[in-house]
Design an enzyme around this catalytic site. Structure first.
Site, PDB file in Angstrom:
ATOM      1  N   ALA A   1       0.867  -1.181   0.000  1.00  0.00           N
ATOM      2  CA  ALA A   1       0.000   0.000   0.000  1.00  0.00           C
ATOM      3  C   ALA A   1       0.898   1.224   0.000  1.00  0.00           C
ATOM      4  O   ALA A   1       1.875   1.279   0.760  1.00  0.00           O
ATOM      5  CB  ALA A   1      -0.885  -0.004   1.238  1.00  0.00           C
TER       6      ALA A   1
ATOM      7  N   GLY B   1      -9.291   6.758  -3.176  1.00  0.00           N
ATOM      8  CA  GLY B   1      -8.635   7.175  -4.411  1.00  0.00           C
ATOM      9  C   GLY B   1      -7.502   6.224  -4.698  1.00  0.00           C
ATOM     10  O   GLY B   1      -7.546   5.057  -4.303  1.00  0.00           O
TER      11      GLY B   1
ATOM     12  N   CYS C   1      -5.241   2.398  -8.162  1.00  0.00           N
ATOM     13  CA  CYS C   1      -5.581   0.985  -8.357  1.00  0.00           C
ATOM     14  C   CYS C   1      -7.043   0.596  -8.144  1.00  0.00           C
ATOM     15  O   CYS C   1      -7.592  -0.156  -8.956  1.00  0.00           O
ATOM     16  CB  CYS C   1      -4.715   0.130  -7.440  1.00  0.00           C
ATOM     17  SG  CYS C   1      -2.974   0.235  -7.859  1.00  0.00           S
TER      18      CYS C   1
HETATM   19  N1  LIG Z   1       0.755   1.959  -6.987  1.00  0.00           N
HETATM   20  C1  LIG Z   1       0.384   0.972  -6.199  1.00  0.00           C
HETATM   21  O1  LIG Z   1       0.125   1.148  -5.016  1.00  0.00           O
HETATM   22  C2  LIG Z   1       0.288  -0.423  -6.752  1.00  0.00           C
HETATM   23  C3  LIG Z   1       0.204  -1.491  -5.854  1.00  0.00           C
HETATM   24  C4  LIG Z   1       0.143  -2.773  -6.359  1.00  0.00           C
HETATM   25  C5  LIG Z   1       0.135  -2.986  -7.727  1.00  0.00           C
HETATM   26  N2  LIG Z   1       0.196  -1.941  -8.592  1.00  0.00           N
HETATM   27  C6  LIG Z   1       0.234  -2.232 -10.018  1.00  0.00           C
HETATM   28  O2  LIG Z   1       1.584  -2.156 -10.446  1.00  0.00           O
HETATM   29  C7  LIG Z   1       1.656  -1.641 -11.793  1.00  0.00           C
HETATM   30  C8  LIG Z   1       2.543  -0.409 -11.808  1.00  0.00           C
HETATM   31  O3  LIG Z   1       1.948   0.566 -10.973  1.00  0.00           O
HETATM   32  P1  LIG Z   1       2.731   1.874 -10.520  1.00  0.00           P
HETATM   33  O4  LIG Z   1       1.876   2.579  -9.542  1.00  0.00           O
HETATM   34  O5  LIG Z   1       4.126   1.518 -10.163  1.00  0.00           O
HETATM   35  O6  LIG Z   1       2.739   2.669 -11.913  1.00  0.00           O
HETATM   36  P2  LIG Z   1       3.679   3.898 -12.320  1.00  0.00           P
HETATM   37  O7  LIG Z   1       2.958   4.619 -13.376  1.00  0.00           O
HETATM   38  O8  LIG Z   1       4.137   4.610 -11.096  1.00  0.00           O
HETATM   39  O9  LIG Z   1       4.974   3.177 -12.950  1.00  0.00           O
HETATM   40  C9  LIG Z   1       4.984   2.501 -14.155  1.00  0.00           C
HETATM   41  C10 LIG Z   1       6.271   2.858 -14.882  1.00  0.00           C
HETATM   42  O10 LIG Z   1       6.384   2.043 -16.040  1.00  0.00           O
HETATM   43  C11 LIG Z   1       7.048   2.806 -17.045  1.00  0.00           C
HETATM   44  N3  LIG Z   1       6.837   2.199 -18.357  1.00  0.00           N
HETATM   45  C12 LIG Z   1       5.695   2.134 -19.086  1.00  0.00           C
HETATM   46  N4  LIG Z   1       5.920   1.476 -20.249  1.00  0.00           N
HETATM   47  C13 LIG Z   1       7.223   1.126 -20.254  1.00  0.00           C
HETATM   48  C14 LIG Z   1       8.053   0.428 -21.171  1.00  0.00           C
HETATM   49  N5  LIG Z   1       7.558  -0.048 -22.309  1.00  0.00           N
HETATM   50  N6  LIG Z   1       9.348   0.247 -20.848  1.00  0.00           N
HETATM   51  C15 LIG Z   1       9.858   0.724 -19.681  1.00  0.00           C
HETATM   52  N7  LIG Z   1       9.113   1.387 -18.766  1.00  0.00           N
HETATM   53  C16 LIG Z   1       7.825   1.588 -19.046  1.00  0.00           C
HETATM   54  C17 LIG Z   1       6.454   4.179 -16.893  1.00  0.00           C
HETATM   55  O11 LIG Z   1       7.274   5.173 -17.458  1.00  0.00           O
HETATM   56  C18 LIG Z   1       6.338   4.298 -15.363  1.00  0.00           C
HETATM   57  O12 LIG Z   1       7.473   4.929 -14.794  1.00  0.00           O
HETATM   58  C19 LIG Z   1       0.222  -1.377 -12.211  1.00  0.00           C
HETATM   59  O13 LIG Z   1      -0.253  -2.498 -12.901  1.00  0.00           O
HETATM   60  C20 LIG Z   1      -0.508  -1.248 -10.892  1.00  0.00           C
HETATM   61  O14 LIG Z   1      -1.858  -1.614 -11.006  1.00  0.00           O
HETATM   62  C21 LIG Z   1       0.297  -0.663  -8.126  1.00  0.00           C
END
Ligand SMILES: NC(=O)c1ccc[n+]([C@@H]2O[C@H](COP(=O)([O-])OP(=O)(O)OC[C@H]3O[C@@H](n4cnc5c(N)ncnc54)[C@H](O)[C@@H]3O)[C@@H](O)[C@H]2O)c1
Length: 458
Positions: free
Chosen positions: A163, A272, A275
């Site tokens: 989280a 919010g 996710c």
């Molecule tokens: N944020 C959370 O709390 C959370 C928790 C659990 C799971 N998730 C899941 O994890 C995943 C990532 O979430 P996040 O919050 O870290 O997203 P984010 O947007 O913070 O990070 C994703 C990163 O991936 C990069 N990216 C996109 N396409 C790319 C490519 N082709 N090559 C290299 N880099 C690339 C982006 O530039 C970005 O920096 C999502 O599927 C989300 O649902 C998020």
């Protein structure tokens, strides 16, 4: 120095950065490289000013960076070197075509899969770290293993349950780590390799294994259940406001029951974060695509209640401030979607700000960590918007304060000073139920909390 394993993570965001920092810290025998297409983000990960705020993150990165944790934009070299590739790119809601507004947009994920394929000279384990629709691993295996060369990619699901705001604690001491793979010999071998990584610091009984589909679906289900609890309590907060029952008292009484438990029963302006909404809508879309419309409607209502709760908050402000906020200065305490993060994605504050601007209020936003993101989110609104880190300055000459993020700092402010600097009558709308409402009322504020009878002087 030679390392036991080369681990690559594609995507240096809220998940990729902290998760790899933890693996790097706990497993000095592995080389961990995090790559991203965003050059600015990688530069920030290499600097003293990290691209995201998380308590404990910068200390963790400092201990591992350039020892066995590296950040880079050279994705192709990273792929070539890696034995195990975690993919942690964003999977937002699709905004176009079929499934627009609900289905997951898998274009970033698929691009990554093709890039892995194009740059690999040997077999690799590909780990789904992003949250993905159930059965994505199948599509990924088809793309990856459609090559003519004799290399094999085994796709393993290892969803992340951290989280934001407590990511480092969650990663260090997770409730569980889930690893799903196909149940073939290769699948089980790949699963074991991922288990071995976490077993460096997570108790073995907390590392659970499953088939790949269960793993993918468990992540969507966990988020749906968490959000459902928030919408359940929020729906009843509206009934409390009509009946003089107090939602915090109800939540306390209900949560004491061991079958229910006390967590995630805090009524608020709404949930919010990037996710909950996206993952539930994704679940809704999947159910619809299998013709399970009743199941889809059930889960969609969780999102609808959340939207309604945000809307209700603005309506409440309007009605109580004599049906107009036009020209009135309104201070928003908090813009992040929750405390201890600078993340503003899908924050209720975004919706509230837009609503108040439409009503022609002058909105002053104060947040200790999220002002940079808030400014980016609201860049299309040039008028009637002020940002300040100082909550006292935000409240000065305002007609109302609305608490939208549960930052501890906001509880500790001098509210007598705030009241004396505001226009009278002064209003407080506590969208997180964190303030001492009775005390504020006795000071002279008109106080409106979530799920409680209003305390007003007229
Ligand atoms: N944020 C959370 O709390 C959370 C928790 C659990 C799971 N998730 C899941 O994890 C995943 C990532 O979430 P996040 O919050 O870290 O997203 P984010 O947007 O913070 O990070 C994703 C990163 O991936 C990069 N990216 C996109 N396409 C790319 C490519 N082709 N090559 C290299 N880099 C690339 C982006 O530039 C970005 O920096 C999502 O599927 C989300 O649902 C998020």
């Amino acid at each position: 120095m030679t390392f036991e394993k080369n681990i690559l993570c594609i995507g240096a965001g809220y998940v990729g950065g902290p998760t790899m920092a933890m693996i790097g810290a706990k497993c000095p025998q592995y080389k961990v490289t995090v790559v991203d297409i965003d050059m600015n983000k990688i530069a920030a990960w290499k600097s003293d000013s990290l691209p995201i705020y998380e308590p404990g993150l910068s200390e963790l990165v400092k201990t591992t960076r350039d020892r066995n944790l590296f950040f880079s934009t050279d994705i192709e070299a990273g792929i070539r070197e890696a034995n195990i590739i975690f993919v942690s790119v964003n999977t937002p809601t699709k905004t176009f075509g079929q499934g627009a507004g609900k289905a997951a947009d898998l274009q970033y994920w698929e691009k990554t899969a093709r890039q892995i394929l194009a740059n690999s000279k040997d077999s690799k384990i590909i780990v789904e770290k992003s949250t993905l629709p159930v059965r994505t691993a199948k599509a990924m295996e088809r793309i990856l293993n459609g090559n003519s060369e004799k290399i094999h990619f085994e796709v393993v699901s290892n969803p992340e349950f951290l989280a934001e705001g407590s990511a480092i604690k969650d990663l260090e001491n997770p409730d569980r780590v889930l690893i799903g793979s196909s149940e073939t010999e290769k699948g089980i071998r790949a699963r074991k390799e991922i288990v071995d990584i976490y077993a460096n610091w997570v108790a073995r009984e907390k590392i659970i294994e499953s088939n790949v589909w269960s793993s993918e679906l468990s992540k969507l289900t966990a988020n749906a259940f968490l959000a459902q609890r928030v919408s359940s309590i929020n729906s009843l907060s509206a009934l409390c406001e009509k009946t003089e029952a107090d939602i915090d008292e109800v939540a306390h009484a209900v949560g004491m029951e061991s079958r229910i438990g006390p967590r995630f029963l805090k009524a608020s302006v709404g949930f919010g974060g990037s996710c909950f909404k996206k993952d539930i809508l994704n679940l809704v879309y999947i159910c619809q695509s299998y013709g399970l419309n009743e199941v889809a409607d059930y889960w969609e209502s969780v999102v609808k209640i959340n939207e309604w709760q945000e809307k209700r908050f603005i309506q409440n402000m309007l009605i109580n401030m004599f049906n107009t906020v036009a020209g009135k200065r309104i201070a928003l305490f908090g813009f992040a979607f929750k405390a201890d993060t600078g993340d503003t994605r899908e924050s209720p504050a975004l919706y509230i700000t837009r609503g108040l601007l439409e009503e022609r209020a002058l909105v002053v936003i104060s947040d200790p960590e999220a002002l940079g993101n808030a400014k980016r989110d609201l860049k299309d609104f040039n008028e009637n918007l002020i940002f300040t880190e100082d909550p006292y300055e935000a409240a000065r000459e305002s007609h109302a304060v609305a608490v939208l993020t549960e930052w501890r700092q906001f509880k500790e402010l001098d509210y007598t000073r705030i009241l004396n600097s505001m226009c009278q009558p002064a209003f407080i709308f506590d969208g997180r139920n964190i303030l001492d409402h009775r005390r504020l009322f006795e000071m002279g504020f008109n106080v409106f909390a979530i799920g409680k009878a209003p305390l007003k002087h007229f």
